[in-house]
Design a protein around this motif. Structure first.
Motif, mmCIF file in Angstrom:
data_model
loop_
_atom_site.group_PDB
_atom_site.id
_atom_site.type_symbol
_atom_site.label_atom_id
_atom_site.label_comp_id
_atom_site.label_asym_id
_atom_site.label_seq_id
_atom_site.Cartn_x
_atom_site.Cartn_y
_atom_site.Cartn_z
ATOM 1 N N LYS A 116 0.679 -1.249 0.051
ATOM 2 C CA LYS A 116 0.074 -0.051 0.106
ATOM 3 C C LYS A 116 0.774 1.088 -0.024
ATOM 4 C CE LYS A 116 -3.686 -2.210 2.580
ATOM 5 N NZ LYS A 116 -4.734 -2.324 3.781
ATOM 6 N N HIS A 117 2.042 0.913 0.499
ATOM 7 C CA HIS A 117 2.996 2.140 0.774
ATOM 8 C C HIS A 117 3.918 2.285 -0.451
ATOM 9 C CE1 HIS A 117 4.525 -1.066 2.601
ATOM 10 N NE2 HIS A 117 5.623 -0.541 3.097
ATOM 11 N N SER A 118 3.592 2.133 -1.617
ATOM 12 C CA SER A 118 4.262 2.101 -2.816
ATOM 13 C C SER A 118 5.055 3.363 -2.876
ATOM 14 C CB SER A 118 3.710 1.531 -4.090
ATOM 15 O OG SER A 118 2.552 2.206 -4.478
ATOM 16 N N LYS A 119 4.483 4.561 -2.455
ATOM 17 C CA LYS A 119 5.130 5.802 -2.614
ATOM 18 C C LYS A 119 6.526 5.661 -2.083
ATOM 19 C CE LYS A 119 4.215 10.383 -0.688
ATOM 20 N NZ LYS A 119 3.375 11.309 -0.059
ATOM 21 N N GLU A 120 6.969 4.926 -1.144
ATOM 22 C CA GLU A 120 8.446 4.596 -0.883
ATOM 23 C C GLU A 120 9.100 4.558 -2.018
ATOM 24 O OE1 GLU A 120 8.729 1.162 1.883
ATOM 25 O OE2 GLU A 120 8.217 -0.229 0.355
ATOM 26 N N GLY A 173 0.246 4.725 2.992
ATOM 27 C CA GLY A 173 0.402 5.117 1.661
ATOM 28 C C GLY A 173 -0.472 6.237 1.342
#
Length: 223
Positions: free
Chosen positions: A38-42, A188
């Motif tokens: 979900k936190h692919s922003k990383e 995310g």
């Protein structure tokens, strides 16, 4: 110059590991994974930093495996990422089954291919309670397996294995690192939540080091 593969998520732990490897004189090859988190922003942060540092960087798309991990709140749309400290029982929902074994195995294969001597990743002592694949015995076994599985021995190492996030941040501060270029939150969203286990631990590290976290957190009372 010796080559090294660093598993680089874009978070503050792997960011510190990446810079530590560079400062120790390695030719670093950063490897990031899109596994449906979900936190692919990383990954955006990982790409930005590697471009700034001129580091070889690959983002491997393995999103199809997320369908195997329906029990993990990090990838399942049916489970909310919990709030609280990592020491709380509900944090176990953030475990992605066998994640580090999968990611490290891929990194080892990459290391063999480019003739790198080792694979580094950001496991630390704060992860030991919730994440079995961040414990010393796991790192030792993966290191042994890697050296056995290939004609070219590749070692597996977690340089902060016996250090908590407070100590990692302290080391990064001494290196002069800018942690505004890292993403830690598991939810995310546009801004970090400040309440998930990952954010809580990060904020605790900054507080203990007596400096302000440079990233923005949204006001949870307004959500």
């Amino acid at each position: 110059m010796k080559k090294l593969v660093v598993i680089y998520s874009g978070g503050m732990d792997s960011f510190t590991v990446l810079n530590k490897a560079i400062k120790e004189g390695y030719e670093v090859y950063a490897l990031s994974f899109d596994y449906g988190q979900k936190h692919s922003k990383e990954l955006d942060y990982a790409k930005l930093i590697c471009e700034e540092l001129g580091v070889n960087h690959k983002i491997l798309n393995i999103t199809t495996i997320s369908g195997l991990f329906t029990s993990s709140s990090l990838v399942s749309d049916d489970i909310d990422v919990p709030d609280g400290h990592y020491e709380e029982e509900n944090m176990k929902s953030t475990v992605v089954p066998n994640r580090n074994m999968i990611l490290i195995s891929l990194a080892i294969g990459y290391a063999v291919d480019i003739k790198a001597e080792g694979v580094w990743y950001g496991a630390h002592s704060g992860d030991h309670m919730i994440y079995p694949d961040c414990r010393p015995e796991f790192v030792k076994i993966m290191d042994q397996a890697s050296k056995t599985a290939n004609f070219q021995p590749v070692y597996v190492h977690a340089p902060y294995l016996d250090t908590d996030k407070i100590g990692i941040l302290k080391d990064g501060i001494l290196m002069g690192l800018d942690y505004s270029k890292t993403w830690t939150c598991y939810k995310g969203r546009k801004e970090a939540c400040g309440t998930c286990g990952s954010c809580v631990e990060r904020l605790e590290a900054f507080e203990e080091n007596r400096i302000k976290d440079p990233i923005n957190y949204y006001n949870t009372t307004e959500q």
